[in-house]
Structure formats: structure tokens, C-alpha cells
Design an enzyme around this catalytic site. Structure first.
Site, short mmCIF file in Angstrom:
data_model
loop_
_atom_site.label_atom_id
_atom_site.label_comp_id
_atom_site.label_asym_id
_atom_site.label_seq_id
_atom_site.Cartn_x
_atom_site.Cartn_y
_atom_site.Cartn_z
N ARG A 196 0.83 -1.21 0.00
CA ARG A 196 0.00 0.00 0.00
C ARG A 196 0.86 1.25 0.00
NH1 ARG A 196 -5.58 -0.93 2.12
NH2 ARG A 196 -5.53 1.27 2.64
N LYS A 224 -9.71 7.29 15.15
CA LYS A 224 -9.64 5.98 14.47
C LYS A 224 -8.17 5.68 14.23
CE LYS A 224 -10.16 2.34 11.97
NZ LYS A 224 -10.73 2.35 10.63
N TRP A 225 -7.68 4.62 14.91
CA TRP A 225 -6.29 4.19 14.79
C TRP A 225 -6.25 3.09 13.74
CZ3 TRP A 225 -2.19 5.19 18.69
CH2 TRP A 225 -1.01 4.47 18.45
N ASP A 226 -5.80 3.41 12.56
CA ASP A 226 -5.83 2.46 11.45
C ASP A 226 -4.57 1.61 11.39
OD1 ASP A 226 -7.16 1.25 9.38
OD2 ASP A 226 -7.46 3.09 8.24
N MET A 227 -4.67 0.49 10.68
CA MET A 227 -3.52 -0.41 10.51
C MET A 227 -3.76 -1.18 9.22
SD MET A 227 -1.64 -3.30 10.84
CE MET A 227 -0.11 -3.85 11.52
N ASN A 228 -3.14 -0.71 8.12
CA ASN A 228 -3.55 -1.15 6.79
C ASN A 228 -2.58 -2.08 6.06
OD1 ASN A 228 -6.12 0.03 6.44
ND2 ASN A 228 -5.19 2.04 6.20
N ASP A 256 -12.86 -3.59 6.10
CA ASP A 256 -13.15 -2.58 5.08
C ASP A 256 -14.25 -3.04 4.14
OD1 ASP A 256 -11.36 -0.75 6.03
OD2 ASP A 256 -9.76 -1.26 4.62
N CYS A 288 -8.29 -0.80 14.58
CA CYS A 288 -8.55 -1.46 13.31
C CYS A 288 -8.23 -2.95 13.45
CB CYS A 288 -7.68 -0.83 12.23
SG CYS A 288 -7.72 -1.70 10.64
#
Length: 269
Positions: A66, A99-103, A171, A149
Site C-alpha cells: 500500500r 480511528k487508529w488504522d492499521m492497513n 473494510d 482497526c
């Protein structure tokens, strides 16, 4: 994007972030913000200054996923930098939700800061670093609602729920596929812990048209993507909000749950 450069861009936010938050609060809404603090973009100022802060095997080209790398949270200096970036933004305005995302997954597991015989400890030390960051965050900002996340389900666990009362399940917000996602999650975790979006229709992932049925039937905090076509869908949005507010006080959101029927397990496109 420039993950790692967590600074307010006042060229895009005229008047600064506090002014924006104040305006949102004035119309009766709370303000939330998105972060992906564990990641670093190769085109960021931070990576240019500290390429060694990215997880990587020495003398090998690191793998991008990503268009980003993962920060080495086993290192105290990295953790302190990440925390101060997030905390300084939260101190600047009345921000009540993060919102703590982890993608992306962790790969190329190597640290410039661990001894050769300690490299295999990096996975464990990394997670301890995440826990430390979130411990500091909820301690310094006790009224903050933190949503984590699931990171492709790998991060929906009791360890993360210790710091955040809800976690984003997936998602995939297709209304039908979400039934299986919600069902599988609720086998172990309470309904109030599952975060989800009510997204646009047809769904942007599955392409399915569900006639604005909504992305889920049992979440703690519905959210909406605001887009140009939103105006025509406002009546449906208002109806969904009223529906949620009416039922959120019922035992399904806070008490025991009995499943009477299994959702469809094979879903035709």
C-alpha cells in the site's frame, strides 16, 4: 500521502484545525480524526530523515505494501516521536474520537536497533510498543474514544480491546457480506465492540445494490461517507439514525445475545 509527517496542513485547513473543530462543535457535532501512526511513507519527510526507523532486513530492499513501510515500534525514540505527533494534534483542539488504522501486514522483520540474537523478538516487541503507545494515549486523554482497526482480523483481540472499546471489523462494508463478518465476530466479542460504516450503494467493494439497506445490523457507532450524492439520500440516512438511536438502549447492545437463526453462509453475487 506522507504517513509519518503527522502535522496539520493549514494550506488545506484554512484557519487551522482548532477553527475547524470549533465550527463542527457549534452545530452540535463531535469531531473525530483518523491516524495510521504505525506506518511511514517512502516519500515522507520522516523517511528521508530516518530511513532506519522503518522495519527492514539490513542490506536488503524493503517491501512496500500500500505504498508504505512499517515503523519500528520496538525503538523508544520511534515510539516517542509517534506519540508526540498524535498527542500534539489532540491537544490542539477538542478532538473526541480517534480511528487508529492499521492497513498492512508486517514483513521484512528486521530492526536496526535490536542485537543480532534478538531479531526474532521483533514481532513481540512491536506489539508491546503498540500497547505502550495506546496506554499513554488513553491515560493522557481519558475522555477520548479510541477505535482500533482489525488489520485483516489479526488485531481484533482482547489485547487491543483493553485500550479501545470498539474495533473496526473490516473494510468490506457490503451489507450482505457484512452479515457473515458480524456473525463471526459476535461469536466471541460483544456487539458494542464492533465498529462499521453504513456506506454508499452500490457498495464500492462488492458492487452490490442493496437498496440502501445499510452495512450492518448491530454496531455501536454507525458512520456515513459524505459525498455529492448524499443530499438525495438524506431521508434514508435520517431514518437509519433514528432507528439506531431507538434500539441502542435495548439489551442487544449491552446484555446477553441469543442467536435464533444463522445468517446466509453462501452469498450469491
Amino acid at each position: 500521502s506522507s504517513l509519518g509527517d503527522w502535522f496539520v496542513n493549514e494550506k488545506k485547513i484554512t484557519g487551522g484545525l482548532k477553527n475547524l473543530v470549533d465550527q463542527v462543535n457549534k452545530i452540535g457535532l463531535k469531531f473525530g480524526i483518523w491516524f495510521e501512526p504505525e506506518m511511514i511513507s517512502p516519500d515522507s519527510d520522516l523517511y528521508e530523515k530516518h530511513p532506519e526507523w522503518a522495519i527492514q532486513i539490513q542490506n536488503r530492499e524493503a517491501t512496500q505494501s500500500r505504498n508504505q513501510y512499517v515503523l519500528d515500534l520496538s525503538c523508544r525514540e520511534v515510539r516517542d516521536y509517534v506519540y508526540e505527533c498524535v498527542a500534539s494534534v489532540l491537544r490542539s483542539a477538542n478532538i473526541e474520537y480517534v480511528k487508529w488504522d492499521m492497513n498492512r501486514q508486517l514483513s521484512d522483520m528486521g530492526s536496526a536497533y535490536l542485537a543480532e540474537d534478538a531479531q526474532q523478538e521483533l514481532f513481540h516487541r512491536y506489539v508491546l510498543g503498540v500497547y505502550e503507545l495506546q496506554e499513554r494515549l488513553v491515560t493522557d486523554f481519558p475522555d477520548l474514544l479510541l477505535e482500533n482497526c482489525s488489520g485483516g482480523v489479526a488485531r481484533f483481540d482482547p489485547g487491543m480491546l483493553y485500550y479501545s472499546p470498539q474495533i473496526w471489523c473490516s473494510d468490506d462494508t457490503d451489507a450482505i457480506e457484512r452479515l457473515m463478518i458480524q456473525e463471526g465476530t459476535e461469536l466471541i466479542y460483544p456487539l458494542s465492540a464492533m465498529g462499521a460504516h453504513v456506506s454508499d450503494c452500490p457498495n464500492h467493494i462488492a458492487g452490490r445494490d442493496t437498496k440502501d439497506a445499510g452495512a450492518d445490523d448491530d454496531v455501536d457507532a454507525p458512520a456515513f461517507f459524505v459525498c455529492q450524492s448524499m443530499q438525495e439520500k438524506l431521508p434514508v440516512v435520517r431514518l437509519l439514525i433514528r432507528f439506531y438511536r431507538f434500539f441502542c438502549g435495548y439489551p442487544a447492545f449491552s446484555g446477553p445475545v441469543r442467536r435464533l437463526q444463522k445468517h446466509i453462509s453462501v452469498i450469491p453475487r
